[in-house]
Scaffold this active site. Structure first.
Site, PDB file in Angstrom:
ATOM      1  N   SER A 102      -1.900  -1.280  -7.689  1.00  0.00           N
ATOM      2  CA  SER A 102      -1.623  -0.813  -9.053  1.00  0.00           C
ATOM      3  C   SER A 102      -0.120  -0.541  -9.154  1.00  0.00           C
ATOM      4  O   SER A 102       0.415   0.307  -8.429  1.00  0.00           O
ATOM      5  CB  SER A 102      -2.435   0.431  -9.394  1.00  0.00           C
ATOM      6  OG  SER A 102      -2.265   1.375  -8.386  1.00  0.00           O
ATOM      7  N   GLU A 112      -6.901  13.845  20.569  1.00  0.00           N
ATOM      8  CA  GLU A 112      -6.549  14.808  19.498  1.00  0.00           C
ATOM      9  C   GLU A 112      -7.771  15.699  19.169  1.00  0.00           C
ATOM     10  O   GLU A 112      -7.648  16.922  19.061  1.00  0.00           O
ATOM     11  CB  GLU A 112      -6.106  14.003  18.276  1.00  0.00           C
ATOM     12  CG  GLU A 112      -5.932  14.761  16.969  1.00  0.00           C
ATOM     13  CD  GLU A 112      -5.645  13.783  15.799  1.00  0.00           C
ATOM     14  OE1 GLU A 112      -4.735  12.958  15.913  1.00  0.00           O
ATOM     15  OE2 GLU A 112      -6.364  13.859  14.774  1.00  0.00           O
ATOM     16  N   ARG A 137     -36.053   7.138  39.451  1.00  0.00           N
ATOM     17  CA  ARG A 137     -36.035   5.789  38.856  1.00  0.00           C
ATOM     18  C   ARG A 137     -36.823   4.822  39.725  1.00  0.00           C
ATOM     19  O   ARG A 137     -37.531   3.927  39.237  1.00  0.00           O
ATOM     20  CB  ARG A 137     -34.585   5.288  38.712  1.00  0.00           C
ATOM     21  CG  ARG A 137     -33.756   6.069  37.690  1.00  0.00           C
ATOM     22  CD  ARG A 137     -32.311   5.589  37.682  1.00  0.00           C
ATOM     23  NE  ARG A 137     -32.171   4.261  37.134  1.00  0.00           N
ATOM     24  CZ  ARG A 137     -31.527   3.265  37.734  1.00  0.00           C
ATOM     25  NH1 ARG A 137     -30.947   3.460  38.906  1.00  0.00           N
ATOM     26  NH2 ARG A 137     -31.456   2.085  37.167  1.00  0.00           N
ATOM     27  N   SER A 166       0.891   7.197  14.374  1.00  0.00           N
ATOM     28  CA  SER A 166       0.439   8.587  14.380  1.00  0.00           C
ATOM     29  C   SER A 166       1.540   9.542  13.949  1.00  0.00           C
ATOM     30  O   SER A 166       2.723   9.307  14.211  1.00  0.00           O
ATOM     31  CB  SER A 166      -0.047   8.984  15.767  1.00  0.00           C
ATOM     32  OG  SER A 166      -0.401  10.350  15.763  1.00  0.00           O
ATOM     33  N   GLY A 209       0.864  -1.192   0.000  1.00  0.00           N
ATOM     34  CA  GLY A 209       0.000   0.000   0.000  1.00  0.00           C
ATOM     35  C   GLY A 209       0.887   1.223   0.000  1.00  0.00           C
ATOM     36  O   GLY A 209       1.509   1.553   1.014  1.00  0.00           O
ATOM     37  N   LYS A 268      -4.437   3.797  19.872  1.00  0.00           N
ATOM     38  CA  LYS A 268      -4.397   4.800  18.796  1.00  0.00           C
ATOM     39  C   LYS A 268      -5.761   5.502  18.683  1.00  0.00           C
ATOM     40  O   LYS A 268      -5.840   6.715  18.442  1.00  0.00           O
ATOM     41  CB  LYS A 268      -4.019   4.151  17.456  1.00  0.00           C
ATOM     42  CG  LYS A 268      -4.111   5.091  16.242  1.00  0.00           C
ATOM     43  CD  LYS A 268      -3.175   6.272  16.378  1.00  0.00           C
ATOM     44  CE  LYS A 268      -3.015   7.203  15.206  1.00  0.00           C
ATOM     45  NZ  LYS A 268      -4.100   7.634  14.411  1.00  0.00           N
ATOM     46  N   HIS A 270      -5.886   7.974  21.352  1.00  0.00           N
ATOM     47  CA  HIS A 270      -5.018   9.091  20.940  1.00  0.00           C
ATOM     48  C   HIS A 270      -5.823  10.051  20.057  1.00  0.00           C
ATOM     49  O   HIS A 270      -5.795  11.271  20.232  1.00  0.00           O
ATOM     50  CB  HIS A 270      -3.796   8.565  20.183  1.00  0.00           C
ATOM     51  CG  HIS A 270      -3.060   9.621  19.400  1.00  0.00           C
ATOM     52  ND1 HIS A 270      -3.508  10.081  18.179  1.00  0.00           N
ATOM     53  CD2 HIS A 270      -1.941  10.325  19.679  1.00  0.00           C
ATOM     54  CE1 HIS A 270      -2.694  11.030  17.741  1.00  0.00           C
ATOM     55  NE2 HIS A 270      -1.728  11.194  18.640  1.00  0.00           N
ATOM     56  N   ASN A 271      -6.537   9.497  19.097  1.00  0.00           N
ATOM     57  CA  ASN A 271      -7.299  10.345  18.180  1.00  0.00           C
ATOM     58  C   ASN A 271      -8.435  11.071  18.896  1.00  0.00           C
ATOM     59  O   ASN A 271      -8.729  12.222  18.588  1.00  0.00           O
ATOM     60  CB  ASN A 271      -7.839   9.525  17.003  1.00  0.00           C
ATOM     61  CG  ASN A 271      -6.758   9.265  15.964  1.00  0.00           C
ATOM     62  OD1 ASN A 271      -5.573   9.253  16.283  1.00  0.00           O
ATOM     63  ND2 ASN A 271      -7.151   9.055  14.732  1.00  0.00           N
ATOM     64  N   VAL A 317       0.194   7.977   0.218  1.00  0.00           N
ATOM     65  CA  VAL A 317       1.168   8.861   0.881  1.00  0.00           C
ATOM     66  C   VAL A 317       1.752   8.271   2.167  1.00  0.00           C
ATOM     67  O   VAL A 317       2.979   8.235   2.351  1.00  0.00           O
ATOM     68  CB  VAL A 317       0.532  10.238   1.192  1.00  0.00           C
ATOM     69  CG1 VAL A 317       1.564  11.177   1.766  1.00  0.00           C
ATOM     70  CG2 VAL A 317      -0.075  10.817  -0.052  1.00  0.00           C
TER      71      VAL A 317
END
Ligand code: 6PG
Length: 485
Positions: free
Chosen positions: A41, A195, A450, A134, A15, A188, A191-192, A18
């Site tokens: 490709s 972020e 309740r 990351s 893969g 991760k 982490h996001n 970028v």
């Protein structure tokens, strides 16, 4: 470029968009690495290899050639878009790989998928490692923060390779074996989520400095640059200053004024909140950041509401300390967001049986990743002082930081409310802090409600046991067997 043919690469990348290309170039730039590269490709593979003749690449046109170009144990990092594409590559590689070989998924995969994939691949004898990576494009090229899961055995081979390409802070590479199967992708994901919260809080600070403080984007850029020299020093503060300083070439206006104010997302923030809800962990700071993006993206509601409401509240008059108040409110809210994120890591580790070293996670987030910050050192210290601290907010350093900024925080949130400026991040962080700090919460009344409509029972402050009041009878209290939750 090395000659193709016999197995000569010690690592491979599948893969080559970028992130994949940059990671492959990073790997190839490290002493001793020969990197097999493959893309579905082949034009993309040729392009990468052609543009970087200096890199030690072994290129393949088919996945079979790619597998054959790897030394054993074969190690391949998949960098394709998370989802079905990942499953397809995994099954191709699993068919070609042998027991002991290692498949790494370096995409932003859902950790539940990683748990499933790890189990399926492990059954074939091949190791599967879900690794959160990351740092965006630049991080992939120059040194990301890497969060690998998977088996200890796989990490023995993989660890040194990942250490060679990760960012380094104070001599320590930003990579650690997070835990088994999906642990790396789980961390991760958190982490996001953090972020998202960090970005939203910074955006609120900007909005306040602009609308209440009356400063221009360029002036606010200078404020952020200033803040970046103190406690708030971080990548996100640094890039915020750069974004605010940018001027649009077409109109001559500040860049931030020509960008449509509708924020998008790819989903990892949403996953964090969904999982935190399942785990029962309050992550209001992260949730508000996700919701703030969602609110922004509904112009069909924003526009008519604005028209229906007419004039907005007048902006409150503030004193000369306002700018510093905002800085303190930002810092305190940030402490809350990180405390909530680490609570989610602790709860996830417990639920999924991972032994996650919180201090090690804070350590590998100090460099390479998007939330890299000075601040992470304080979290490392907090967990070193007390690994089972109930919340980061009671660590002496953070407790003092929040106490010192508390009045500023309250002034900022009330100024925002009076001025009609949305601060969901600041306000929810303050309410969370106040909730933890309150001696009594109105949850007692909720329990009463309740019990009234659903006989859900409650516990008492003054004696053990579980109780129910006969609301539709004589309203006397009986002790029950059930739990009050
Ligand atoms: C990173 C980033 C990266 C990315 C996410 C979030 O750690 O390098 O988190 O993974 O920017 O895709 O993007 P969204 O804001 O689009 O959800």
């Amino acid at each position: 470029m090395a000659e193709n043919g016999a197995a000569q690469a010690n690592i491979g990348v599948v893969g080559l968009a970028v992130m994949g290309s940059n990671l492959a170039r990073n790997l190839a730039s490290r002493e001793g690495n020969t990197v097999a590269v493959y893309n579905r490709s082949p034009e993309r593979t040729r392009l990468l290899v052609g543009e970087h003749p200096e890199a030690n690449f072994v290129d393949s046109e088919t996945i079979e050639e790619f597998a054959a170009s790897l030394q054993k144990p074969r190690t391949a990092i998949i960098m394709v878009q998370a989802g079905t594409g990942t499953d397809a590559v995994i099954s191709q590689l699993t068919a070609l790989f042998e027991p002991g070989d290692i498949i790494v998924d370096g995409g932003n995969a859902d950790f539940q998928d990683t748990i499933r994939r790890e189990k399926a691949v492990r059954a074939t004898g091949v190791n599967f490692v879900g690794a959160g990576i990351s740092g965006g494009e630049e991080g992939a090229l120059k040194g990301p923060s890497i969060m690998p899961g998977g088996s200890v055995e796989a990490y023995e081979t993989l660890g040194p390779i990942l250490e060679s390409i990760a960012a380094v802070v104070d001599g320590v590479p930003c990579v650690t074996h997070v835990g088994t199967d999906g642990a790396g992708h789980f961390v991760k994901m958190i982490h996001n989520g953090i972020e998202y919260a960090d970005m939203q809080l910074i955006a609120e600070a900007y909005d306040l400095l602009r609308k209440v403080g009356g400063h221009s984007p360029a002036a606010i850029a200078d404020v952020f640059t200033d803040w970046n020299a103190g406690d708030l020093e971080s990548y996100l503060i640094e890039i915020t200053a750069e974004v605010l300083r940018q001027v649009d070439a077409t109109t001559g206006l500040p860049f931030v004024d020509v960008v449509l104010d509708e924020a998008g997302s790819k989903g990892t923030g949403v996953w964090t909140v969904q999982n935190a809800l399942d785990l029962g962990v309050p992550v209001g700071g992260i949730a508000e950041a996700v919701f703030a993006r969602a609110v922004s993206s509904h112009p069909e509601q924003r526009v008519p509401l604005r028209a229906a409401q007419g004039a907005r509240p007048e902006i409150a008059v503030v004193g000369h300390t306002f700018q510093d108040d905002v800085r303190q409110a930002l810092y305190a809210s940030k402490v809350v967001a990180y405390a909530q994120g680490f609570d989610a890591i602790i709860a996830g580790a417990q639920k999924y049986g991972w032994k996650i070293d919180k201090g090690a996670i804070a350590t590998i987030w100090r460099g390479g990743c998007i939330i890299r910050a000075q601040f992470l050192n304080r979290i490392v210290d907090a967990y070193a002082n007390d690994p089972s601290i109930p919340t980061l907010l009671v660590d002496p350093y953070f407790a003092k930081a929040v106490a010192d900024g508390e009045s500023a925080w309250r002034r900022v949130v009330s100024t925002a409310a009076l001025s009609g400026i949305p601060v969901p991040g600041f306000a929810s962080a303050l309410s969370y802090f106040d909730s933890l700090a309150s001696e009594r919460l109105p949850a007692a009344l909720v329990q009463g409600q309740r019990d009234f409509f659903g006989a859900h029972t409650y516990k008492r402050v003054d004696m053990p046991g579980t109780f129910h009041t006969l609301w539709s009878g004589d309203r006397s209290e009986i002790e029950t067997e059930g739990s009050s939750h």
